[in-house]
Structure formats: structure tokens, C-alpha cells
Design an enzyme around this catalytic site. Sequence first.
Site, PDB file in Angstrom:
ATOM      1  CG  ASP A 126      28.510  36.567  42.268  1.00  0.00           C
ATOM      2  OD1 ASP A 126      27.876  37.290  41.791  1.00  0.00           O
ATOM      3  OD2 ASP A 126      27.571  36.165  43.181  1.00  0.00           O
ATOM      4  CE  LYS A 150      30.800  39.687  43.857  1.00  0.00           C
ATOM      5  NZ  LYS A 150      29.629  38.760  44.362  1.00  0.00           N
ATOM      6  CE1 TYR A 210      44.383  39.766  39.144  1.00  0.00           C
ATOM      7  CE2 TYR A 210      45.108  39.700  36.228  1.00  0.00           C
ATOM      8  CZ  TYR A 210      44.849  39.382  37.602  1.00  0.00           C
ATOM      9  OH  TYR A 210      44.068  38.126  37.117  1.00  0.00           O
ATOM     10  CG  ASP A 257      42.734  37.270  33.867  1.00  0.00           C
ATOM     11  OD1 ASP A 257      42.636  36.068  32.384  1.00  0.00           O
ATOM     12  OD2 ASP A 257      44.352  36.744  35.095  1.00  0.00           O
TER      13      ASP A 257
END
Length: 420
Positions: free
Chosen positions: A283, A229, A159, A307
Site C-alpha cells: 500500500d 503485505k 491467482y 497485477d
Amino acid sequence: MTYDRVDVPDSGEKITIQNAETDELSVPNNPIIPIIYGDGIGPDVAPAAQTVLSTAAEETGREINWMRLYAGESARDKYGENLPAETIDAIREFNVAIKGPLTTPVGAGYRSLNVALRTELDLYTNVRPTYYLDGVPSPVKNPEQMDMVNFRENTEDVYVGIEWEAGTEEVQQVREFVEEEMGYDEMIHDGPVGIGLKPISEFGTKRLVRKAIDYALENDRNSVTLIHKGNIMKYTEGAFRDWGYEVAEEEYGDEVITEDTLWEERDGEAPEDAVVVNDRIADNMLQQLLTRTDEYDVLAMPNLNGDYLSDACGAQIGGLGIAPGANIGDGRILAEPVHGSAPKYAGQDKVNPSAMILSGRIMFEYLGWDDAADLIRDAVEATISEKYVTYDIHRQIDGGEKVATSEFANRVAEHIERLA
Ligand code: NAP
């Protein structure tokens, strides 16, 4: 400091930072608090929130002296620019502020006005508490199990905006560097390609995770979960996890225990008052939000994961009309609802002001005004429970009265007076 186009209230005192090491504030009972109404529905929800926040302050023996600041469309009218230096300076000087949503105009020279505000003020933590209020329609069976506080890193990750457009000279230079100098030939497909960078630093990670652990300790929370992740992106997201554990292990002594130590040394039995730090892959975490909701507490994560995750949490407790947030730096807070400026509803006195009102609740907690903060929560809940609701909730429930933004806020204020 003097301002050209900001009316600083005659009465009221400034909130100051008393102890820069601990971020401790000196909060008078009559603070001056800056407010940016924002764009679109901002001028609908911000005055509604002011009504409620002022009432909660008065009912607990305090007085807010509001100071209007300008950003977005209102700033273009007043200053001819989107984000005047005065607005940034005033938030820096007064430390505690609240804002409505901002629309980023095309060609403004900013990726997003909100991102610019957070970056300029180094508000590096985005905090989004998600808890259930009785009476709010939810898509899940047990929404009351959701009681999580998301700490999302605000200043880095993909971002941050270091990216190059396909077809430009810059992207060609980056491609050549990656392929020829770094040796990653044949990994980027031929033809037009856009390339972005994903910086995640030790500094940015540790200060974020510190904020999350401090919050958990101060608020008697059981755990802080690092979400990443790192199984795929080892040196960015994996590093986030590792640096997060480093903070936990090196800076908190017995107050914090990692999940591994908990099982290796204590058979899973957490010491009383200690915060457990664990980690989950993003996930997996997205499905555990639904399947093991009550096992999670405080979540800490990089910008992009944050987010996604915080919106997913928000959906379980009633969605955007309800979801509050705040951007927090060292000794400084800018509270804001999670939702945007919803331009199609602008000026209609129609949308739900709860998200902005409850963002004010976060700001009150930051001030140490817990009594007023709890009153706000209880009064919003009481109003929704009696089915006196705005359109977004009304369309999801049987019966009830569909009311305007201002009517809803007035009713919340009445409940505050009754409950105080
Ligand atoms: P949005 O403004 O959040 O609105 C999306 C939808 O969410 C609305 O159409 C409405 O759904 C619902 N909604 C939002 N706020 C609501 C409220 N207070 N009460 C009831 N329902 C509400 O998202 P967007 O349309 O994607 O974005 C519009 C602009 O806002 C963009 O310029 C975006 O960049 C900006 N934005 C700003 C911020 C910020 O300032 N922090 C955050 C996000 C987006 P229904 O129509 O289905 O009822």
C-alpha cells in the site's frame, strides 16, 4: 517434431537453448518465431506488430520467419478447442514467441486461457517494463520519471485458483477443517462463505527474485524492491520478503547489498555497480509510485500485488494502449501486451498497436537484438511525437492526426527505416 495444423516455415532456423544453466540462447539471424494473433483486437494489433518487428529485424541484418499458432477463437475454428496441445508444444520447441490478447470463453474449463498458457509452459515471471515515451499524454506531471520494470510472479498466490464456492460440499469440508482441526473457530462468519488458498512458496519466490536481480545486474539498474503485505500476511507475503532477501544475501556476494546493510555499514552510500535490494509494503508502494517515482527501478512481487502495481505504473505512462509485457520462464519467453481483447473494437483497424509492438521489443531484447529493440522504441516515440496517433491518444491531445492501427504501424516502420 511434426505438427498437424501448424505450417512450419520452409526457411528459417529454430532458436535453441545453448546453455540450460544460464538460459543462454543460440539465436540465428533468420529465426522462426511463433505468433498467436489472439481474439478481439488481436488480429488488428498482431499483424501491425509483425510489420514493425520484421522491418526492425531487416534493417539490422536479420529476417524473421513467422509461424502462426492458434489459441482462443482461432483455435476453436481450426481444432475445435481453445488451447490445442500443438500450440503449447510449438512454443516449447521454438522457445521464443509472441501473442495477442485472448478472451476466456465462459465455460471453457479454464480460469483463464492466459493463465493456462503461462502455467503449462511454466512461464513463471511476468515482466512489464514501464517507461515514458515523449508525446504520450499522461495524467501525472512528470511521467518521464517513471522507468520501472515489474517482475510479477505468475504461478502462485491467490491467482493459482484453489478456491471453493459458497454453499458447496467442498467449502463445508474446508470450513470444518479450519474450525475444528486447526482450531480457528468463530473466525469465519456464519452463513454462506467462499474460501480461497494463497500458496506462496520458497521455490516460486526465489526463482522470481533471482530473475529480477539478474535483470538489474545485466541492465545496470540500481535497485530491486520486494513488494509485499508481510506486515499482515506474515507467512505468505512476509515469507516472500524473507526468501527474497535470502536470495540476495546468499547468492550474489558483493554484487548485491541490502538496504539495511547499506545504512548500517556504509551510511547509505551504495558501492559502485552493486544492486541495492530493499522492500516496501504494497500500500505504501502504491503511493510512492506517484510521490517518489524516480527512486524505484526494478520491482519484484507476488502475483496479485504485481497485477495491481503494474497497471498503476502503466497508467502513469499512458495506459493500456502503450503498456507491453512478457512471460518468461527458463530459456523461454512469450511476449504479450498488457491489454485484453477489447471486443468492442475488434476488426475495426482502430486500436493502438504500440503495446504489442513494444512487447516485441522485449522479445528482441531477450534475443540479444538490442539494436533492433532500440530502433523500435525510438520509432514508436517518433510517430507519437509527431501526433500521428490512434484514437486513444488522439482524444487526449490537441491537434494531431487520428490514424488506423495499420497506418500507425506503417509509419513506425518508415521511422525505423529512416533511423536505421
Ligand atoms: P481490455 O480488453 O484491455 O480493454 C479495456 C479498455 O482498454 C478498452 O475498452 C480500451 O479503452 C482500452 N484498450 C485496451 N487495449 C487497447 C489498445 N490496444 N488501444 C487502445 N485502447 C485500448 O480489457 P477488458 O475489456 O476488461 O477485457 C476484455 C477481454 O480481454 C476479457 O475477456 C479479458 O479476460 C481479456 N484479457 C486478456 C488479457 C490477455 O490476453 N493477456 C489481458 C487482460 C484481459 P477505451 O474503450 O476507453 O478506449
